[in-house]
Each structure stands twice: as C-alpha cells, then as structure tokens.
Enzyme design. Structure first.
Site, PDB file in Angstrom:
ATOM      1  N   LYS A  13      53.862  33.408  27.529  1.00 24.04           N
ATOM      2  CA  LYS A  13      53.731  32.295  26.581  1.00 24.04           C
ATOM      3  C   LYS A  13      52.975  32.721  25.319  1.00 24.04           C
ATOM      4  CE  LYS A  13      51.331  29.782  29.464  1.00 24.04           C
ATOM      5  NZ  LYS A  13      51.213  30.594  30.671  1.00 24.04           N
ATOM      6  N   ARG A  88      48.490  21.106  30.505  1.00 20.96           N
ATOM      7  CA  ARG A  88      48.538  21.822  31.772  1.00 20.96           C
ATOM      8  C   ARG A  88      48.406  20.873  32.958  1.00 20.96           C
ATOM      9  NH1 ARG A  88      46.427  27.262  29.932  1.00 20.96           N
ATOM     10  NH2 ARG A  88      46.562  28.678  31.685  1.00 20.96           N
ATOM     11  N   ARG A 127      47.336  43.647  31.880  1.00 25.60           N
ATOM     12  CA  ARG A 127      47.085  43.018  30.583  1.00 25.60           C
ATOM     13  C   ARG A 127      45.773  43.496  29.972  1.00 25.60           C
ATOM     14  NH1 ARG A 127      47.655  36.675  29.682  1.00 25.60           N
ATOM     15  NH2 ARG A 127      45.997  36.391  31.209  1.00 25.60           N
ATOM     16  N   ARG A 160      40.635  40.746  30.719  1.00 25.46           N
ATOM     17  CA  ARG A 160      40.062  39.407  30.825  1.00 25.46           C
ATOM     18  C   ARG A 160      39.370  39.230  32.167  1.00 25.46           C
ATOM     19  NH1 ARG A 160      44.371  35.004  28.824  1.00 25.46           N
ATOM     20  NH2 ARG A 160      43.526  34.015  30.681  1.00 25.46           N
ATOM     21  N   ARG A 171      44.472  31.103  40.092  1.00 21.69           N
ATOM     22  CA  ARG A 171      45.101  30.481  38.914  1.00 21.69           C
ATOM     23  C   ARG A 171      46.551  30.091  39.224  1.00 21.69           C
ATOM     24  NH1 ARG A 171      44.339  35.042  34.933  1.00 21.69           N
ATOM     25  NH2 ARG A 171      45.422  33.776  33.393  1.00 21.69           N
TER      26      ARG A 171
HETATM   27  P1  AMP Z   1      45.025  31.013  29.382  1.00 22.44           P
HETATM   28  O1  AMP Z   1      44.452  31.855  28.304  1.00 22.44           O
HETATM   29  O2  AMP Z   1      46.079  30.060  28.912  1.00 22.44           O
HETATM   30  O3  AMP Z   1      45.481  31.820  30.572  1.00 22.44           O
HETATM   31  O4  AMP Z   1      43.825  30.079  29.896  1.00 22.44           O
HETATM   32  C1  AMP Z   1      42.668  30.657  30.444  1.00 22.44           C
HETATM   33  C2  AMP Z   1      41.827  29.607  31.134  1.00 22.44           C
HETATM   34  O5  AMP Z   1      41.409  28.620  30.190  1.00 22.44           O
HETATM   35  C3  AMP Z   1      42.520  28.814  32.239  1.00 22.44           C
HETATM   36  O6  AMP Z   1      42.531  29.509  33.475  1.00 22.44           O
HETATM   37  C4  AMP Z   1      41.642  27.568  32.283  1.00 22.44           C
HETATM   38  O7  AMP Z   1      40.407  27.843  32.917  1.00 22.44           O
HETATM   39  C5  AMP Z   1      41.348  27.334  30.812  1.00 22.44           C
HETATM   40  N1  AMP Z   1      42.402  26.508  30.192  1.00 22.44           N
HETATM   41  C6  AMP Z   1      43.321  26.913  29.287  1.00 22.44           C
HETATM   42  N2  AMP Z   1      44.128  25.901  28.932  1.00 22.44           N
HETATM   43  C7  AMP Z   1      43.704  24.821  29.627  1.00 22.44           C
HETATM   44  C8  AMP Z   1      44.142  23.479  29.713  1.00 22.44           C
HETATM   45  N3  AMP Z   1      45.197  23.027  29.010  1.00 22.44           N
HETATM   46  N4  AMP Z   1      43.476  22.653  30.548  1.00 22.44           N
HETATM   47  C9  AMP Z   1      42.418  23.072  31.255  1.00 22.44           C
HETATM   48  N5  AMP Z   1      41.947  24.331  31.238  1.00 22.44           N
HETATM   49  C10 AMP Z   1      42.590  25.218  30.435  1.00 22.44           C
END
Ligand code: AMP
Length: 222
Positions: A13, A88, A127, A160, A171
């Site tokens: 994404k 989400r 990654r 990360r 996750r």
């Molecule tokens: P990502 O970078 O999209 O993989 O997001 C990393 C982390 O940020 C996720 O595992 C959540 O802990 C938090 N996070 C990102 N987007 C959301 C969202 N829309 N709602 C809640 N937590 C989020």
C-alpha cells in the site's frame, strides 16, 4: 481523486500510494507515517501511541480519526487525497464517511490489496524504511541506490520495530479481526476494487493505471 488503500501489512500500500500520489498529483496521507512522526517528535500523541505501535495493536479510533480529519482539512486535500492505512476499522470507515458527507464528497474507490501470506512475510521481514520520509525499501526487491541510505533524503534506513516475527504475526491477526470487515463495507457501497497485492511493483502499477483509468474520478489528472 479520493482513494483509500487497504489490505494486510506488507501488501504494498505504502509503495503504491506514493507512486499514485506523484502520478495523479494528489496528496497522500499514511496513517502509520503520521503516527511514527508523532513518536519521533515526542509529541503528546506520540507518547500515548508508542507502546501501541510497538505491540502491533491499533491506536483508538478517536485518536486516529482526529489526526486524519485534521490532515484532510488542509487546503492541499481539497482537490483529492489518497489514504494509506486508514480506515482500518469499521468505526474509522464510518467516521470517514461522515466527514466526507459533511463536505458533500464521496470516495472514488477503495482499493483492496489482496495479498498472500508468504508474500507478506517475505516483504515485511526484508523491509527497510526511511525514518524521515517513510519511503519503504526491501533488501532484495527494492534496494536503495546506496546501501542502507534513503534515495530521497539520504537518511540511514532502519528495520521497523514492529517488523519483528512475533509482532508481524500479531498485526496480521489484528488485520483479520478489525480491518478485513472493510471488504464487505466498501463492497456494499459499490466502491471496492480488488487489486493483486502479490504482483511485483511495475506489474501492479500498470494494473492500477488500468483500473483508475476506467474509473470516473473526481478532479482531473494534471
Ligand atoms: P503501518 O505503517 O500502516 O503498517 O501502521 C503501523 C502501525 O500504526 C499499526 O500497526 C498501528 O499500530 C498504527 N496504525 C496505523 N494506521 C492505523 C489506523 N488507521 N488505526 C489505528 N492504528 C493505526
């Protein structure tokens, strides 16, 4: 163009949101990047969410809804936006719908990145991410030009903290429980577009151009 991109972690994404944003000249907002910036800058929000991200949990809907609403209220989002990693949960999807309704706007498409387990695990374990601009790399599939350095801002790439095997597993569970129901939600609203998240970057870029080219989009490509 008003788009959301959703799918499991590692679906691509972030990579495609950036590319679409450059190609269509609309701003993109990545929920995870916004939260990580708060953590990096040790803001009040950052302090509240750090352990949640480290554990691979979702931050509360209220917190993220507010953050995204404030981004979408910026002038640069008036002509359109690409949301990566938001919504989400069903609660977030409803909040976004309400927000857009107040502005008499609708989504053009919700792109669901359907991705297989093996591909996800391989992408996340290889990654590397830029802590400054959020660009993602992969040790094999998307190596940076200079080893360990971001092509855009030269910052030192990092793994990360939530890309560790145990957190990845969690996750994915969170995704299945909280995010997968969005599929039905957007299907019912007639905006769901399934895209093959397993495909390599250039193949999927072509596919996205094809899909979005056919779509009746709000705003114009410049
Ligand atoms: P990502 O970078 O999209 O993989 O997001 C990393 C982390 O940020 C996720 O595992 C959540 O802990 C938090 N996070 C990102 N987007 C959301 C969202 N829309 N709602 C809640 N937590 C989020």
């Amino acid at each position: 163009m008003r788009l959301i991109l959703f799918g499991p972690p590692g679906a691509g994404k972030g990579t495609h949101a950036r590319h679409l944003s450059e190609k269509w000249r609309v701003p993109h907002f990545a929920a995870g990047d916004l939260l990580r910036a708060h953590i990096r800058n040790a803001t009040e929000i950052g302090k509240r969410v750090k352990t949640i991200l480290d554990r691979g949990e979702l931050v509360p809907d209220g917190e993220i809804n507010e953050l995204i609403a404030s981004e979408l209220s910026k002038p640069q989002a008036e002509q359109g936006f690409i949301l990566d990693g938001y919504p989400r949960t069903l609660g977030q999807a409803e909040a976004l719908e309400e927000f857009l309704k107040r502005r008499r706007e609708t989504l053009d498409a919700a792109l669901y990145f359907k991705t297989s387990w093996d591909v996800i695990v391989d992408r996340l374990s290889g990654r590397r991410a830029c802590p400054q601009c959020g660009t993602n790399y992969h040790v094999r599939n998307i190596p940076p030009k200079a080893a360990g350095k971001c092509d855009r801002c030269q910052a030192e790439l990092v793994e990360r903290s939530d890309d560790q095997p145990e957190t990845i597993r969690h996750r994915l569970e969170v995704y299945e429980k909280d995010t997968a129901p969005l599929l039905e939600y957007y299907r019912k609203r007639g905006v769901l577009q399934e895209v093959p998240g397993d495909w390599n970057i250039s193949e999927l870029q072509e596919e996205l151009a094809r899909i979005l080219g056919k779509q009746k989009l709000t705003g114009k490509r410049q």
